[in-house]
Motif scaffolding. Structure first.
Motif, PDB file in Angstrom:
ATOM      1  N   ASN A 118      39.226 -11.908  -2.593  1.00  0.00           N
ATOM      2  CA  ASN A 118      39.691 -10.957  -1.585  1.00  0.00           C
ATOM      3  C   ASN A 118      38.654  -9.885  -1.251  1.00  0.00           C
ATOM      4  N   ARG A 151      42.044 -21.016  -2.851  1.00  0.00           N
ATOM      5  CA  ARG A 151      43.093 -20.007  -3.012  1.00  0.00           C
ATOM      6  C   ARG A 151      44.348 -20.608  -3.659  1.00  0.00           C
ATOM      7  N   GLU A 197      41.251 -13.972  -7.907  1.00  0.00           N
ATOM      8  CA  GLU A 197      41.912 -13.531  -6.683  1.00  0.00           C
ATOM      9  C   GLU A 197      41.293 -12.241  -6.157  1.00  0.00           C
ATOM     10  N   LYS A 237      38.376 -23.213   1.350  1.00  0.00           N
ATOM     11  CA  LYS A 237      38.870 -21.896   0.926  1.00  0.00           C
ATOM     12  C   LYS A 237      40.375 -21.931   0.682  1.00  0.00           C
ATOM     13  N   ASP A 258      35.583 -12.113   2.018  1.00  0.00           N
ATOM     14  CA  ASP A 258      36.020 -13.402   2.565  1.00  0.00           C
ATOM     15  C   ASP A 258      35.428 -13.592   3.958  1.00  0.00           C
TER      16      ASP A 258
END
Length: 515
Positions: free
Chosen positions: A511, A495, A507, A491, A514
């Motif tokens: 978000n 990211r 993104e 992860k 998660d």
């Protein structure tokens, strides 16, 4: 004294002239010609250079033998038009604006590698399938198929925008036009030619010369042909199975199943249609006599699918051979880069599927072979992670032209200067369509050992695969005990790449959930 000065000036002028000529010749020698051959839906596992023992692709193999075979080449978005947009621009879909085939419109006004090569003195051409509607820019010449194009007697769009129908089989015609352009080019200038083939796109309609080429071969079922998709919610709801999705008339040419006939077959002239009817008519009669049902019918469909697919690929490989022969015949081989790749991978029965889209290996990974005499050692096999995103900066690097900062790929050429070199340790992927074949949009990251996928919209889930233990990607270990640290690390990598490539949509999706 005057005579000595005159003689000296003459020597200096002659030397300067010879130096300039040598510099010009050296520049030509140092600025390679470029041929990029892009096929459609041609799976790496369908190529003998990649280990297929039941089919032969001697000319793709020839490129690999003279250069490098990439065993870890991937795409950013496994769908036809978007993949070509990435190849052309060197930018991810969210940056070049062409995310899917359903809603996107490609902006030809944006930067691309052909514009830089052309400005740098190259002659540029794209011939065959481009699949990016609109008027191409950056090319001195183009002659392209409208949309997907047709296998038989196809139309081409020329520089004047008119549709011209040509008689024949599309793969042969694309090669014919390519050689005509090469014949007409300025021999004193380097060139970049992109040859875009329709093959092996659905509906896998072979040239008449290749009907029955693989009829004597009984293709083994992939071990996961009857995959039950346990632990993989997105795979469970797809609509791309050989069993339920593949159509008897449209895909397998059993015309009695098509009430209005098939447009691809209806395009044929009398001679072509006679050969088609003789070949497929006999197969259909045999099928009807057998009255197959259940798994027997599914496996019959699988065999017919592969026989047609590989037979369609035969003309692709044969015409690649024509391209290579042309370069050798005209003494261009030693100063020409040749790249062969597909716009993405394809399922040949793995997981019970055909088509592409998923980030699973057979779709995500593309065949990529490249020869570059004097730079790439013949017979090289690379395990480095490379992408279709890297084609544009690689070509510019080879031509001695600086890649613009907006290009997100990296030149592959440093990989051939040092065995220790690598250009990335992870690859980032984002697929957007939420309609065709019911494949959920998703994004993810893959390293050499693990793959993390985030599905969203249609299916909301995470998947993690241990690629060493589970190379066929059947066991989702996300959330399982013992994989917590790996999940967290993957992860973090995901990211980091999302931020690096400035993917705002990704993104937001990361978000939103998660867990």
């Amino acid at each position: 004294m005057y005579q000595k000065i005159k003689l000296l000036i003459g020597v200096l002028v002659a030397f300067g002239s010879q130096g300039a000529e040598a510099q010009s010749t050296g520049a030509r020698a140092g600025r390679p010609n470029i041929v990029v051959i892009i096929s459609d839906d041609h799976a790496f596992q369908a190529i003998s250079a990649y280990g297929n023992k039941l089919v032969k692709t001697p000319n793709i193999d020839r490129i690999a033998r003279n250069g490098v075979r990439f065993d870890k080449a991937y795409v950013t978005n496994s769908i036809c038009g978007p993949s070509r947009a990435v190849i052309l621009t060197g930018k991810y879909s969210h940056k070049n604006g062409f995310k899917d085939n359903e809603t996107s419109k490609f902006d030809h006004g944006q930067d691309n590698f052909a514009k830089h090569l052309r400005a740098g003195g190259y002659q540029t051409a794209w011939i065959g399938k481009m699949h990016l509607a609109g008027q191409p820019q950056g090319f001195d010449f183009y002659n392209i198929l409208p949309d997907q194009g047709s296998y038989y007697n196809p139309e081409f769009i020329g520089m004047d925008g008119r549709l011209i129908k040509k008689e024949g089989y599309v793969t042969n015609l694309i090669e014919d036009i390519s050689e005509e352009w090469l014949d007409a080019r300025d021999p004193d200038k380097p060139f970049c030619l992109v040859i875009g083939h329709k093959a092996t796109h659905r509906t896998w309609l072979p040239d008449t010369a290749d009907f029955g080429r693989y009829d004597s071969v009984d293709f083994p079922l992939p071990p996961n042909f009857y995959d039950e998709y346990r632990t993989r919610a997105a795979a469970a709801v797809q609509d791309m199975s050989i069993d339920k999705t593949m159509q008897m008339g449209y895909d397998l040419k059993m015309l009695s199943y098509s009430k209005k006939g098939e447009p691809s077959v209806n395009r044929m002239n009398a001679a072509q249609r006679a050969r088609f009817d003789a070949y497929y008519g006999a197969i259909e009669a045999d099928l009807q006599s057998k009255k197959l049902t259940g798994k027997a019918l599914v496996e019959w469909k699988y065999q017919r699918y592969l026989k047609d697919y590989y037979s369609t690929a035969a003309s692709l490989d044969r015409n690649i051979g024509r391209t290579l022969d042309y370069l050798e015949r005209h003494k261009l081989r030693d100063n020409t880069i040749v790249i062969y790749l597909s716009d993405q991978g394809f399922y040949l029965g793995e997981h019970g599927w055909f088509d592409k889209r998923f980030m699973y290996e057979e779709s995500f990974r593309t065949p990529l072979v490249m020869s570059y005499p004097g730079v790439i050692k013949p017979g090289t096999v690379s395990k480095q992670l490379v992408m279709n995103l890297d084609i544009a900066p690689t070509l510019l690097d080879a031509a001695g032209i600086a890649a613009p900062a907006e290009m997100q790929g990296k030149s592959m050429l440093p990989l051939f200067k040092s065995e220790a070199a690598e250009i990335r340790d992870a690859v980032y992927y984002h697929y957007y369509e939420n309609g065709e074949h019911s494949v959920s949009p998703h994004l993810g990251v893959s390293t050499k050992d693990y793959k993390l996928i985030r599905f969203y919209n249609r299916v909301d889930s995470w998947e993690l695969f241990d690629l060493k233990r589970d190379p066929s990607e059947q066991v989702n270990v996300y959330g399982q005990t013992g994989y917590e640290t790996i999940s967290a690390r993957m992860k973090l990598i995901l990211r980091t790449l999302i931020r690096q490539f400035d993917d705002k949509d990704a993104e937001r999706n990361i978000n939103s959930d998660d867990k």
